[in-house]
Design a protein around this motif. Structure first.
Motif, mmCIF file in Angstrom:
data_model
loop_
_atom_site.group_PDB
_atom_site.id
_atom_site.type_symbol
_atom_site.label_atom_id
_atom_site.label_comp_id
_atom_site.label_asym_id
_atom_site.label_seq_id
_atom_site.Cartn_x
_atom_site.Cartn_y
_atom_site.Cartn_z
ATOM 1 N N ASP A 94 3.305 73.861 75.489
ATOM 2 C CA ASP A 94 3.220 74.931 74.500
ATOM 3 C C ASP A 94 3.069 74.347 73.089
ATOM 4 O OD1 ASP A 94 3.278 77.744 73.786
ATOM 5 O OD2 ASP A 94 5.246 77.305 72.895
ATOM 6 N N GLY A 95 3.841 73.314 72.784
ATOM 7 C CA GLY A 95 3.720 72.652 71.480
ATOM 8 C C GLY A 95 2.339 72.047 71.284
ATOM 9 N N ASP B 2 7.653 73.444 77.422
ATOM 10 C CA ASP B 2 7.813 73.271 75.973
ATOM 11 C C ASP B 2 6.799 72.281 75.414
ATOM 12 O OD1 ASP B 2 9.898 75.055 75.963
ATOM 13 O OD2 ASP B 2 11.475 73.517 75.900
ATOM 14 N N VAL C 82 11.064 73.147 82.433
ATOM 15 C CA VAL C 82 11.276 73.626 81.061
ATOM 16 C C VAL C 82 10.731 72.612 80.058
ATOM 17 C CG1 VAL C 82 13.031 74.235 79.357
ATOM 18 C CG2 VAL C 82 13.276 75.001 81.720
ATOM 19 N N LEU C 83 10.981 71.334 80.308
ATOM 20 C CA LEU C 83 10.499 70.280 79.419
ATOM 21 C C LEU C 83 8.977 70.286 79.333
ATOM 22 C CD1 LEU C 83 11.418 67.875 77.690
ATOM 23 C CD2 LEU C 83 11.254 66.452 79.745
#
Length: 158
Positions: free
Chosen positions: A49-50, A46, A42-43
């Motif tokens: 994606d950022g 994210d 998940v980290l």
């Protein structure tokens, strides 16, 4: 004896602070390693994606600025009378406004002079979204001009 215990306590507190700093840096390195080694976490998702969004936004901004530069170059080459209109449109699109109040010291630097009125030497440009100056304006003090009266009017003194 109090000074000795204070010094010992200060030294131990300093050691604890250094240890906490080392632990904090280790945790950051572990998080970075997790992002790189575990792209499905998940980290990582994210973070990637950022990063992807930032790259897309930067590319879009660059394209917009290159287009503006090309339009500006063409208008300057042709000495187009619409150059002012083009620049005003860009300012509007960017959310930049000419600040109208020369007495506002947040956006105008007063360069001196004598008199009661302020004359704008250079307009201030302000980012509407943040309220921050993009370019500081400059003013100077000038004597107040007499008010022009229409024919047949008399000056009224109190």
């Amino acid at each position: 004896m109090t000074r000795r215990s204070d010094a010992l306590l200060a030294r131990r507190l300093s050691e604890v602070e250094r240890s906490l700093d080392r632990i904090s840096r280790s945790i950051e390195r572990i998080e970075v390693a997790t992002i790189v080694r575990e792209p499905s976490s998940v980290l990582s998702v994210d973070a990637y994606d950022g990063l992807r969004r930032q790259i897309v936004a930067a590319a879009q901004e660059r394209t917009a600025h290159l287009r503006q530069l090309a339009v500006f170059a063409e208008a300057a080459q042709n000495q187009a009378p619409q150059l002012r209109q083009v620049v005003e449109e860009w300012l509007s699109q960017a959310g930049v406004v000419r600040w109208p109040d020369p007495a506002d010291s947040r956006y105008y630097d007063e360069l001196g002079g004598e008199g009661e009125d302020l004359r704008i030497l250079r307009h201030a440009f302000v980012d509407e979204a943040t309220g921050r100056p993009v370019v500081m304006g400059q003013t100077e003090r000038v004597p107040r001009l007499p008010v022009a009266r229409h024919a047949g009017e008399r000056e009224v003194r109190s």
